[in-house]
Scaffold this motif. Structure first.
Motif, PDB file in Angstrom:
ATOM      1  N   MET A   1     -13.527  -6.231  13.339  1.00  0.00           N
ATOM      2  CA  MET A   1     -14.261  -5.531  12.298  1.00  0.00           C
ATOM      3  C   MET A   1     -13.344  -5.271  11.111  1.00  0.00           C
ATOM      4  O   MET A   1     -12.236  -4.759  11.255  1.00  0.00           O
ATOM      5  N   VAL A   2     -13.789  -5.645   9.932  1.00  0.00           N
ATOM      6  CA  VAL A   2     -13.008  -5.447   8.718  1.00  0.00           C
ATOM      7  C   VAL A   2     -13.076  -3.982   8.298  1.00  0.00           C
ATOM      8  O   VAL A   2     -14.158  -3.411   8.153  1.00  0.00           O
ATOM      9  N   ARG A   3     -11.896  -3.383   8.128  1.00  0.00           N
ATOM     10  CA  ARG A   3     -11.815  -2.022   7.615  1.00  0.00           C
ATOM     11  C   ARG A   3     -11.042  -2.043   6.307  1.00  0.00           C
ATOM     12  O   ARG A   3      -9.959  -2.637   6.234  1.00  0.00           O
ATOM     13  N   VAL A   4     -11.592  -1.391   5.286  1.00  0.00           N
ATOM     14  CA  VAL A   4     -10.994  -1.363   3.959  1.00  0.00           C
ATOM     15  C   VAL A   4     -10.476   0.041   3.692  1.00  0.00           C
ATOM     16  O   VAL A   4     -11.245   1.009   3.698  1.00  0.00           O
ATOM     17  N   VAL A   5      -9.160   0.154   3.472  1.00  0.00           N
ATOM     18  CA  VAL A   5      -8.516   1.441   3.206  1.00  0.00           C
ATOM     19  C   VAL A   5      -8.105   1.454   1.744  1.00  0.00           C
ATOM     20  O   VAL A   5      -7.201   0.716   1.328  1.00  0.00           O
ATOM     21  N   LYS A   6      -8.754   2.284   0.967  1.00  0.00           N
ATOM     22  CA  LYS A   6      -8.503   2.341  -0.471  1.00  0.00           C
ATOM     23  C   LYS A   6      -7.134   2.953  -0.736  1.00  0.00           C
ATOM     24  O   LYS A   6      -6.749   3.951  -0.133  1.00  0.00           O
ATOM     25  N   LEU A   7      -6.390   2.361  -1.692  1.00  0.00           N
ATOM     26  CA  LEU A   7      -5.034   2.825  -1.992  1.00  0.00           C
ATOM     27  C   LEU A   7      -4.914   3.513  -3.346  1.00  0.00           C
ATOM     28  O   LEU A   7      -3.933   4.220  -3.582  1.00  0.00           O
ATOM     29  N   GLY A   8      -5.853   3.306  -4.240  1.00  0.00           N
ATOM     30  CA  GLY A   8      -5.795   3.915  -5.558  1.00  0.00           C
ATOM     31  C   GLY A   8      -7.176   3.997  -6.168  1.00  0.00           C
ATOM     32  O   GLY A   8      -8.109   3.319  -5.723  1.00  0.00           O
TER      33      GLY A   8
ATOM     34  N   ALA B   1      -6.256  -1.988  -2.088  1.00  0.00           N
ATOM     35  CA  ALA B   1      -6.806  -1.609  -0.788  1.00  0.00           C
ATOM     36  C   ALA B   1      -6.070  -2.378   0.297  1.00  0.00           C
ATOM     37  O   ALA B   1      -5.588  -3.491   0.078  1.00  0.00           O
ATOM     38  N   ARG B   2      -5.970  -1.771   1.459  1.00  0.00           N
ATOM     39  CA  ARG B   2      -5.393  -2.413   2.634  1.00  0.00           C
ATOM     40  C   ARG B   2      -6.533  -2.819   3.558  1.00  0.00           C
ATOM     41  O   ARG B   2      -7.450  -2.022   3.810  1.00  0.00           O
ATOM     42  N   ILE B   3      -6.472  -4.055   4.058  1.00  0.00           N
ATOM     43  CA  ILE B   3      -7.499  -4.571   4.959  1.00  0.00           C
ATOM     44  C   ILE B   3      -6.969  -4.524   6.381  1.00  0.00           C
ATOM     45  O   ILE B   3      -5.892  -5.054   6.674  1.00  0.00           O
ATOM     46  N   GLU B   4      -7.729  -3.912   7.274  1.00  0.00           N
ATOM     47  CA  GLU B   4      -7.334  -3.783   8.671  1.00  0.00           C
ATOM     48  C   GLU B   4      -8.369  -4.453   9.567  1.00  0.00           C
ATOM     49  O   GLU B   4      -9.510  -4.697   9.167  1.00  0.00           O
ATOM     50  N   GLY B   5      -7.949  -4.771  10.784  1.00  0.00           N
ATOM     51  CA  GLY B   5      -8.872  -5.320  11.766  1.00  0.00           C
ATOM     52  C   GLY B   5      -9.067  -6.818  11.687  1.00  0.00           C
ATOM     53  O   GLY B   5     -10.023  -7.347  12.262  1.00  0.00           O
ATOM     54  N   VAL B   6      -8.161  -7.537  10.986  1.00  0.00           N
ATOM     55  CA  VAL B   6      -8.298  -8.979  10.819  1.00  0.00           C
ATOM     56  C   VAL B   6      -6.989  -9.658  11.211  1.00  0.00           C
ATOM     57  O   VAL B   6      -5.919  -9.277  10.723  1.00  0.00           O
TER      58      VAL B   6
END
Length: 304
Positions: A1-8, A13-18
């Motif tokens: 599952m793609v998770r998008v963590v906003k940085l600013g 953004a940092r992409i997690e789960g890939v």
């Protein structure tokens, strides 16, 4: 599952789960492309199993790769090494704006990192446009700039040829081995989002119809707006990192604060389209033929 963590607020953004080395399906690629359009530059940590072939495969899931570079062809055909022995891209720029078909995106992977320093900063040219005062916005929308691959690079070669190491001198001479010059609008319409963005950076030689002094003053005024700290995000690289940026809506700067330590990353570039200004006019080629570098790829407009 793609998770998008906003940085600013406006970029990053940092992409997690890939796990990119395992490949991604079309739905995941679409999610990643959506995140790229929204956040302008996205980062993946921990991609330790990714190699050049995997990086190219990931690039193909997002678009059409170009050859490595229009002029620097001796160091790879599809994957360009960003090698500190040859050059340090420590100036604000958008990649390859001296050709008419400005790339859609760049995909950069950390291979060898110095023990300190060597981070990269990106700036949102969309946020910079959005925050222009109305008089500057009206001016910018009617300006065109001349971009060349000899600006800054050629000047450095002429000014300090003797001081350059052989590897750096050879790289820079290859960089200017074929001459490109293109007139681009200072404000272009982003082909996927429909948003207005500023198109400048250090490949700009001057503005159409203005002299050198006027061009320098105006360039500094607008460029400073782009690189305002509130429009930027800074990434401290770790091995296994991969960054993807929307080359149509950003500039970037590789910070040369690592002394003579070795730094190497690999870049794959995705083909883009020819910029169009707010009045519907397309960029104009003055010199050079970029057809062997890249196809012209016009994306489907996703957001009105």
């Amino acid at each position: 599952m793609v998770r998008v963590v906003k940085l600013g607020a406006v970029i990053g953004a940092r992409i997690e789960g890939v796990d990119l080395a395992r490949g991604i399906d079309a739905a995941t690629a679409a999610q990643i492309n959506d995140a790229l359009l929204e956040h302008k530059v996205i980062f993946f940590r921990g991609q330790h199993d990714l190699d050049d072939d995997g990086q190219l495969a990931f690039a193909r899931s997002l678009g059409t790769p170009t050859i490595a570079h229009p002029t620097v062809t001796s160091r790879g055909t599809k994957v360009l090494p960003i090698d500190s022995r040859y050059d340090k891209a420590n100036s604000w720029h958008t990649d390859v704006t001296f050709v008419d078909r400005i790339p859609k995106a760049s995909i950069l992977r950390a291979v060898t990192l110095p023990p300190y320093g060597g981070s990269t900063t990106w700036a949102s040219t969309e946020a910079a446009y959005d925050r222009l005062p109305e008089p500057l916005r009206a001016l910018a929308e009617n300006l065109w700039a001349v971009h060349t691959n000899t600006y800054d690079y050629a000047k450095d070669i002429d000014g300090r040829r003797e001081a350059l190491a052989d590897t750096e001198r050879q790289y820079r001479e290859e960089f200017v081995s074929d001459y490109y010059e293109t007139e681009h609008p200072v404000v272009r319409i982003h082909p996927e989002t429909g948003r207005r963005v500023l198109l400048l950076g250090n490949f700009v030689k001057g503005f159409v119809g203005l002299g050198r002094t006027e061009s320098a003053a105006l360039f500094d005024l607008l460029q400073t707006r782009i690189t305002k700290l509130e429009h930027t995000v800074r990434w401290n690289w770790e091995l296994g990192d991969l960054a993807v940026w929307d080359n149509r809506a950003t500039q970037h700067y590789a910070i040369a604060d690592y002394d003579d330590q070795f730094r190497r990353l690999t870049r794959v570039t995705l083909a883009g389209d020819v910029p169009v200004d707010v009045h519907g006019q397309r960029s104009r080629v003055i010199a050079g033929d970029a057809s062997t570098y890249s196809d012209i790829v016009v994306p489907v407009r996703l957001v009105s």
